[in-house]
Design an enzyme around this catalytic site. Structure first.
Site: not given
Ligand code: 13P
Length: 350
Positions: A276, A142, A278, A232-233, A199, A50, A83-84
């Protein structure tokens, strides 16, 4: 083998029906754990950084470390992804450093907090695609806004997240808009919003259809069967790691991530990249807490991270296996070697 763009990895995954975990890296430990797991399971790798990770680790050093990993693990296909990226300029700076793939996240304005208009998103993403494809770099876009359907978005980890809250309709990807967006921008992969967030605090209960909109993935895949989708997430936020952290002095409130079975289901519906971050953070910091609690007089950095490395490696290996990527590393690198060593007709001198 040099770093490779993301597109051929995702094409290979689509051809063979598997998904790739894309792990966020911040330091030597996170990178090493991913690479060891990939070597153990023979899997292709996408690692991503990121903007805040680039700042923290000094991106020039981070890129050098990933390039060194490509030399250290020569049979593993390896892509380094931004990332992003919050603007075409951020994406360009990543490409200049040697990233082989970038995400232009135009779902939010350049501040990374305010939802952007569709027109803005198309404009910044299309410009990034033009710039990236001219250099052989892949692009993820996105559409929709990442954020929990329970909270309507809200502040998330890693400096990413909304300032206010949004309705379900505003958050989730509109499948028809996804079709228009892919056509208008030419992206290689498309991140979709289905109610996940960055997160640990994604859901206050195991997510069902009201919180995790799997039907949206199905609707997009039906309209865009050949587009690589990105979730994501996607950390599962394992209960065992919550317990580890809390048993060692941490204070994590009970929380739920994305169930692995739902991720497996999404891979069958065209999701090829699964982000992934978190889960790795929890494995590393939980292990450090455990070590320091058991060894209060220690200041041994290597001792502190030893179990964390092992826990992260085990977690990465499990994701490679469960997403079906295991066993595809050498196959893909052989294919890449044969396509790059055969000169195209145009390249053969007359
Ligand atoms: P997590 O916080 O679920 O690991 O997601 C990370 C993510 O989507 C980074 O772009």
């Amino acid at each position: 083998m040099p770093l490779m763009p993301m597109r051929p990895i995702l094409d290979h995954a689509a051809e063979h029906g598997y998904g790739l975990p894309a792990f966020n890296i911040t330091n030597l430990e996170t990178l090493l754990a991913v690479m060891r797991a990939a070597e153990r399971t023979d899997s292709p790798v996408i690692v991503q950084a990121s903007q805040s990770a680039r700042k923290y680790a000094d991106d020039m050093l981070l890129v050098a470390m990933v390039k060194a990993a490509a030399e250290r693990f020569p049979t593993i296909p390896l892509c380094l992804h931004q990332d992003h990226g919050s603007s075409p300029e951020v994406c360009k700076s990543a490409m200049d450093l040697g990233f082989t793939s970038v995400m232009m996240d135009g779902s939010l304005e350049a501040d990374g907090k305010s939802p952007a208009s569709y027109e803005y998103n198309v404009d910044v993403t299309r410009r990034t695609v033009e710039m990236a494809h001219a250099r052989g770099v892949s692009v993820e876009g996105e559409i929709g806004v990442l954020g929990s359907l329970e909270t309507g978005g809200g502040e998330q980890e890693d400096g990413h997240g909304l300032e206010g809250t949004l309705s379900r309709e505003e958050l989730l990807t509109d499948p028809q808009q996804a079709v228009d967006f892919v056509k208008a921008t030419g992206v290689d992969a498309l991140a979709v919003a289905i109610g996940t967030s960055h997160g640990a605090y994604k859901f206050s209960r195991r997510p069902e259809g009201d919180l995790l909109a799997m039907d949206v993935i199905a609707a997009i895949h039906e309209r865009l069967p050949h587009t690589h989708l990105v979730m994501h997430g996607a950390s599962t936020v394992p209960e065992a790691l919550q317990d580890l952290i809390n048993a060692s002095g941490g204070e994590m409130a009970k929380t739920y991530g994305v169930p692995l079975e739902e991720i497996e289901r999404s891979i069958a519906m065209g999701v090829r990249k699964v982000n992934i971050d978190t889960d790795l953070r929890m494995a590393l910091t939980g292990s450090a807490r455990e070590y320091l609690k058991a060894n209060p007089s220690s200041f041994d950095i290597r001792g502190m991270h030893k179990n964390g490395l092992a826990r992260m490696e085990a977690l990465c290996a499990e994701r490679f296996e469960r997403f079906g990527a295991a066993g595809h590393g050498a196959r893909l690198s052989n294919r890449m070697a044969s396509t790059t060593s055969t000169p195209s007709k145009a390249a053969v001198p007359a």
